[in-house]
Write an enzyme that holds these catalytic residues in place. Structure first.
Site, PDB file in Angstrom:
ATOM      1  N   ASP A 317       0.631  -1.467  -0.206  1.00 20.39           N
ATOM      2  CA  ASP A 317      -0.398   0.288   0.388  1.00 20.39           C
ATOM      3  C   ASP A 317       0.968   1.220   0.605  1.00 20.39           C
ATOM      4  OD1 ASP A 317      -2.717   1.360   0.266  1.00 20.39           O
ATOM      5  OD2 ASP A 317      -1.573   2.204   2.483  1.00 20.39           O
ATOM      6  N   GLU A 370       1.412  -0.286  -5.414  1.00 18.64           N
ATOM      7  CA  GLU A 370       0.241   0.764  -5.510  1.00 18.64           C
ATOM      8  C   GLU A 370       0.495   1.725  -5.319  1.00 18.64           C
ATOM      9  OE1 GLU A 370      -3.227   3.372  -3.502  1.00 18.64           O
ATOM     10  OE2 GLU A 370      -1.954   2.595  -2.723  1.00 18.64           O
TER      11      GLU A 370
END
Length: 636
Positions: A317, A370
């Site tokens: 993330d 990401e």
């Protein structure tokens, strides 16, 4: 490590930890049931380099900080203690005396289990008792090649996929990991996804963070059961040939008093300078990638999930927030690197180290970034100057795709390039095409409510969009609920609107997505050449006035290539002529208007012979009755 073997952190352990290369440090740090001098108990170890004193407190000693004071026989600040009589299930914390003399009650950073929120103590647990029987999956996984194999991901938030009716004994209604394993595996297998990606598994205090503000990096959240229950979940998925990917958050952590922030009374896990150590936008702390012990904590954690829990991949993330020193910061809120640039040099080296070790030790697993910017070589090898990820989320494609699909079909002709632009950079990285949870929250509307028109028009638009996503190079990710056209925005507090699947239009949409996923796995042209330039070819990228796209996906063997024709308007083209590369037969394998998907255009003819008639700049072509919002896929 054998349970009757005396646990002790040695000089070699300290050396490796100090170098950032003790990849199994979690087997020593934390709390481990063991036996010493014939007595059963628990060995505790914690790193608190600037503490004056550390004690273990828990329900076994009345939470008294004077009863079990830990020993520190080194200048690294590693404290350890064996306490006889402590057993699995007992709650505990570390009571740390800070340099200023303040007592801090901290959860164990390496704990394997935690008290269910709103409690925040750690819980002793032996995670080595579970009997795995997924050896066939684990053996086959070593041959998995993300560049050549299929990957279609179903992104799931376990707490809101399905819920039990709430009652006085269970106000959350959560499915236990074991229940979730059975219901989710059955659904995912039926739909045809290859992987699930789970949000919010590492322990976190606040449901509304969706698991992106972690306090227990080594503990599957107790909301859904025990560590054994979670191991059962992964094991069961593997037995059903479904891969498991976890969201993983090495970028930042929350300021909760029991968590990592100012762990020993000073910045321990975070950068000391708040211009590097705090995210102004998120109100969180940033890990200090200069400290070897912190890097070791994170890299060992990635390995822990892969090697102890058999996880098949991590979706990392907020990578951009780690790479850029000025991410989310105004002038004066950040510190340039030694070259005067905005790149975080330590984070770059951290990623290279992380990906090299994790993928090197666990063949066939994946690391997915990401990363929302145009940072170069995210998926290139570190020796080529890359970060070493397996895949990168294609945020540019997602943004352009949604902007286009939201438009009234009349205006799509003026925005035709939005759907073609991503092909100019499709091979610059190894991409995953994502329609994730982030796109259906915070007043962005659900996927179906982004679509123009009313009722059935919205569903037809969604079929067109999902078809284009299938044909575009890149692995696939769809968030739960999008496959059947959930109307409400997603909320972690309620289950999906499963009642919609009783309505024929939503059921037919789901059946259509299921057909796309079946096709995806059936035809190597759709996955085996994702990262091969030349394996995608436009037939017509410029039919803007009619908002029609036609292109080819080529298979590695040249057999079963696919021709896509996609009509993005409600205007039928009864005699749509499409140019083709060869004078061959073209067999229709998908008609989005088939009655089984709720359409009204049954197929009379499935085989079309190309004629020597110029079209789209090609010598051969054939004509096909292309319906309104029609998608036709042919194989040749």
């Amino acid at each position: 490590m054998a349970k009757n073997q005396t646990l002790k952190i040695t000089e070699m352990d300290r050396y490796l930890f100090g170098q950032g290369t003790h990849y199994e440090i979690y087997k020593l740090m934390g709390a481990h049931p063991t036996k010493q001098k014939g007595k059963d108990g628990v060995y505790f170890a914690v790193w608190a380099p600037r503490a004056q004193e550390v004690a273990v407190v828990g329900d076994f000693n009345g939470w008294d900080p004077n009863k079990n004071i830990m020993k520190c026989d080194n200048d690294m600040g590693i404290y350890q203690l064996f306490i006889p009589g402590v057993k699995s299930g007992d709650l505990y914390k570390f009571c740390i005396t800070s340099p200023s003399g303040e007592l801090l009650y901290k959860a164990d950073p390496y704990a394997n289990y935690a008290e269910k929120r709103p409690g925040n103590a750690s819980r002793v647990y032996d995670i080595t008792n579970f009997k795995w029987n997924d050896s066939v999956w684990m053996k086959n996984r070593q041959n998995y090649d993300v560049n050549k194999n299929a990957m279609s991901i179903y992104e799931v938030h376990p707490g809101s996929w399905r819920k039990h009716p709430q009652n006085e004994h269970d106000e959350d209604g959560f499915y236990n990991y074991r229940e979730l394993a059975h219901s989710l595996a059955e659904y995912v297998k039926d739909m045809g996804y290859t992987h699930v990606e789970l949000m919010g598994i590492a322990e976190h205090p606040f449901d509304g963070s969706w698991g992106y503000q972690v306090t227990g990096y080594y503990a599957p959240t107790s909301r859904y059961g025990t560590p054994d229950d979670f191991q059962y979940f992964v094991n069961y998925m593997h037995k059903n040939k479904i891969g498991v990917i976890l969201d993983w958050v090495p970028a930042h952590f929350p300021k909760d008093a029991h968590g990592l922030a100012d762990f020993d009374g000073t910045p321990t896990y975070e950068y000391a300078d708040p211009r590097k150590g705090e995210h102004p936008d998120w109100g969180t702390k940033v890990f200090d990638y200069e400290k070897n012990e912190v890097k070791n904590f994170l890299i060992a954690n990635a390995l822990f999930w892969m090697e102890q829990y058999h996880i098949d991949g991590l979706r990392v993330d907020a990578v951009a927030s780690m790479l850029y020193l000025d991410y989310g910061r105004e002038n004066g809120q950040w510190v340039p690197n030694k070259y005067g640039e905005n790149k975080n040099l330590e984070a770059i080296e951290f990623f290279k180290h992380l990906n090299t070790v994790v993928l090197g030790r666990n063949k066939g697993t994946v690391m997915i970034a990401e990363e929302s910017t145009a940072w170069p070589k995210v998926t290139a090898h570190p020796e080529e100057g890359g970060l070493g990820f397996s895949l990168k989320w294609n945020m540019g494609w997602m943004h352009d795709f949604l902007e286009y699909m939201k438009l009234d079909p009349y205006f799509r002709q003026y925005n035709h390039h939005k759907m073609t632009f991503s092909l100019t950079y499709a091979y610059s990285e190894n991409y995953v095409l994502v329609l994730s949870h982030d796109e259906v929250v915070h007043l962005k509307c659900s996927m179906i409510n982004k679509m123009p028109g009313l009722g059935q028009d919205k569903i037809e638009n969604l079929k067109v969009g999902y078809s284009y996503m299938l044909g575009h190079p890149g692995k696939k990710l769809l968030f739960m609920g999008q496959e059947f056209g959930q109307y409400q925005e997603w909320s972690e507090a309620r289950e999906l609107d499963w009642y919609l699947t009783a309505e024929s239009s939503h059921r037919e949409l789901r059946d259509y997505v299921k057909e796309l996923l079946k096709m995806y796995k059936k035809y190597p042209a759709l996955y085996a050449t994702d990262h091969t330039e030349g394996a995608f070819e436009w037939i017509n990228a410029d039919d803007a006035s009619r908002s029609i796209y036609s292109f080819i996906r080529k298979s590695p063997t040249g057999r079963n290539n696919l021709l896509f024709v996609i009509n993005c308007t409600p205007v039928a083209r009864d005699d749509y002529r499409v140019g083709v590369p060869k004078k061959k037969q073209y067999r229709l394998v998908l008609n989005s208007k088939d009655p089984k998907f709720g359409g009204n255009v049954p197929v009379e003819k499935t085989v079309y012979m190309a004629q020597k008639k110029e079209c789209d700049g090609r010598e051969f072509s054939f004509a096909y009755p292309l319906p309104a919002y029609g998608v036709a896929v042919f194989t040749y």
